[in-house]
Design a protein around this motif. Structure first.
Motif, PDB file in Angstrom:
ATOM      1  N   ALA A 154       0.832  -1.203   0.000  1.00  0.00           N
ATOM      2  CA  ALA A 154       0.000   0.000   0.000  1.00  0.00           C
ATOM      3  C   ALA A 154       0.868   1.255   0.000  1.00  0.00           C
ATOM      4  CB  ALA A 154      -0.928  -0.002   1.216  1.00  0.00           C
ATOM      5  N   VAL A 211       1.329   5.085  -2.421  1.00  0.00           N
ATOM      6  CA  VAL A 211       1.254   6.417  -1.823  1.00  0.00           C
ATOM      7  C   VAL A 211       2.496   7.241  -2.138  1.00  0.00           C
ATOM      8  CG1 VAL A 211       1.060   7.700   0.340  1.00  0.00           C
ATOM      9  CG2 VAL A 211      -0.213   5.561   0.036  1.00  0.00           C
ATOM     10  N   THR A 267      -8.811  -4.598   4.427  1.00  0.00           N
ATOM     11  CA  THR A 267      -8.806  -3.136   4.496  1.00  0.00           C
ATOM     12  C   THR A 267      -7.581  -2.550   3.798  1.00  0.00           C
ATOM     13  OG1 THR A 267      -9.988  -3.233   6.605  1.00  0.00           O
ATOM     14  CG2 THR A 267      -8.882  -1.159   6.059  1.00  0.00           C
ATOM     15  N   THR A 268      -6.436  -3.161   4.020  1.00  0.00           N
ATOM     16  CA  THR A 268      -5.193  -2.677   3.409  1.00  0.00           C
ATOM     17  C   THR A 268      -5.255  -2.785   1.893  1.00  0.00           C
ATOM     18  OG1 THR A 268      -3.975  -3.426   5.360  1.00  0.00           O
ATOM     19  CG2 THR A 268      -2.686  -2.907   3.405  1.00  0.00           C
ATOM     20  N   TRP A 269      -5.741  -3.920   1.397  1.00  0.00           N
ATOM     21  CA  TRP A 269      -5.866  -4.093  -0.062  1.00  0.00           C
ATOM     22  C   TRP A 269      -6.874  -3.109  -0.646  1.00  0.00           C
ATOM     23  CZ3 TRP A 269      -5.806 -10.086  -1.278  1.00  0.00           C
ATOM     24  CH2 TRP A 269      -4.526 -10.576  -0.987  1.00  0.00           C
ATOM     25  N   ALA A 270      -7.979  -2.896   0.073  1.00  0.00           N
ATOM     26  CA  ALA A 270      -8.990  -1.946  -0.411  1.00  0.00           C
ATOM     27  C   ALA A 270      -8.404  -0.542  -0.503  1.00  0.00           C
ATOM     28  CB  ALA A 270     -10.212  -1.963   0.504  1.00  0.00           C
ATOM     29  N   TYR A 271      -7.634  -0.156   0.514  1.00  0.00           N
ATOM     30  CA  TYR A 271      -7.005   1.166   0.511  1.00  0.00           C
ATOM     31  C   TYR A 271      -6.052   1.295  -0.673  1.00  0.00           C
ATOM     32  CZ  TYR A 271      -3.939   5.004   1.850  1.00  0.00           C
ATOM     33  OH  TYR A 271      -3.199   6.159   1.845  1.00  0.00           O
ATOM     34  N   ALA A 272      -5.220   0.268  -0.891  1.00  0.00           N
ATOM     35  CA  ALA A 272      -4.262   0.306  -2.010  1.00  0.00           C
ATOM     36  C   ALA A 272      -4.993   0.370  -3.347  1.00  0.00           C
ATOM     37  CB  ALA A 272      -3.357  -0.924  -1.960  1.00  0.00           C
ATOM     38  N   PHE A 315      -7.976   1.657  -4.046  1.00  0.00           N
ATOM     39  CA  PHE A 315      -8.566   2.977  -4.288  1.00  0.00           C
ATOM     40  C   PHE A 315      -7.495   4.037  -4.525  1.00  0.00           C
ATOM     41  CE2 PHE A 315     -12.305   0.992  -2.220  1.00  0.00           C
ATOM     42  CZ  PHE A 315     -13.209   1.210  -3.234  1.00  0.00           C
ATOM     43  N   ARG A 316      -6.297   3.801  -3.978  1.00  0.00           N
ATOM     44  CA  ARG A 316      -5.196   4.717  -4.291  1.00  0.00           C
ATOM     45  C   ARG A 316      -4.797   4.607  -5.771  1.00  0.00           C
ATOM     46  NH1 ARG A 316      -3.472   9.042  -1.623  1.00  0.00           N
ATOM     47  NH2 ARG A 316      -1.560   8.743  -2.807  1.00  0.00           N
ATOM     48  N   GLU A 343      -7.526   6.138  -7.802  1.00  0.00           N
ATOM     49  CA  GLU A 343      -7.429   7.598  -7.701  1.00  0.00           C
ATOM     50  C   GLU A 343      -6.474   8.166  -8.724  1.00  0.00           C
ATOM     51  OE1 GLU A 343      -5.499   9.833  -4.197  1.00  0.00           O
ATOM     52  OE2 GLU A 343      -7.551   9.461  -3.543  1.00  0.00           O
TER      53      GLU A 343
END
Length: 258
Positions: free
Chosen positions: A174, A178, A243-248, A250-251, A254
């Motif tokens: 993730a 970023v 959660t970590t995979w979902a965050y990555a 959507f990044r 984005e």
């Protein structure tokens, strides 16, 4: 046409990425094989009696030392604006690109690296026995772990450990979505700062607020069903991993929208 995931389109993405980095990947794997063998040769030459279970620390440390930094440099095209633009223009969906990186950066290392370690350990064993025939060296095998550990909860403990390794990889993965420059170092700094804050928080609760001395025990400390602790831990790890995979994801999404 399915704009989320199409197997033919995904196969073309794999072929395209293989054509770009196939030779470099082969050289990297060969370098890892040689490096593993040299390190393990040092181990076998300096010890005349080695049991199969004694290879395990090297198995964990060497594979972890490769797998974790490798995950931190996922989406290498994101390191520069020009390559990012070219990568986003590849005719594949975000889901397909994301799944490809999950496979290559998180899943495949734990398939390929153990095989390389197995080969390297056997090469080191044979060379050591060839130079020192009087040595007693058992070859590496993962089944030795199961022979040494005899507990009913071993399967849940093993699952928790595997999930913990995947979470560590995924956090670094993730971080690669970023940070453009030095994602490994920057992600480790963020993780370290977070861990330090959590430790300090609990230190305040225990030492300053004197929660335990006043008899106000946290619910975690009074949890009585100890047999289910492992299952709760696994459930929390699955939630954390998702959660970590979902965050990555959507990044990455984005960047595509931007």
């Amino acid at each position: 046409m399915n704009n989320t995931f199409n197997i033919n389109r995904f196969n073309r993405l794999i072929k395209q990425q293989y054509q770009i980095s196939g030779k470099n990947s082969a050289l990297a794997l060969l370098s890892i094989l040689i490096g593993y063998t040299l390190i393990l040769l040092t181990f076998t030459f300096n010890k005349y009696n080695i049991e199969a279970i004694e290879w395990l620390p090297f198995f964990i440390m060497l594979n972890g030392a490769i797998a974790l930094p490798f995950a931190a440099y996922a989406f290498p095209a994101f390191r520069s604006k020009e390559k990012t633009f070219d990568y986003l223009l590849i005719p594949c969906s975000t889901t397909e690109k994301f799944i490809f990186n999950i496979m290559v950066r998180i899943v495949l290392p734990w398939i390929i690296l153990p095989v390389i370690f197995y080969i390297s350990s056997h090469i080191a064993t044979e060379l050591s026995l060839w130079f020192n025939p009087d040595y007693y060296i058992e070859s590496f095998r993962l089944s030795a772990i199961f022979e040494e550990v005899n507990t009913e909860q071993f399967s849940i403990i093993l699952t928790a450990m595997i999930l913990m390794a995947l979470i560590a990889q995924s956090l670094l993965f993730a971080g690669a979505t970023v940070f453009k420059k030095q994602p490994l170092i920057k992600t480790l700094v963020i993780i370290g700062a977070t861990i330090a804050f959590v430790i300090f928080y609990f230190y305040i609760i225990i030492e300053w607020v004197e929660v335990y001395d006043s008899g106000r025990m946290p619910w975690v400390a009074t949890f009585e069903n100890k047999d289910s602790t492992g299952y709760y831990l696994v459930a929390l790890e699955i939630i954390g991993l998702t959660t970590t995979w979902a965050y990555a994801f959507f990044r990455v999404k984005e960047k595509e929208i931007a």
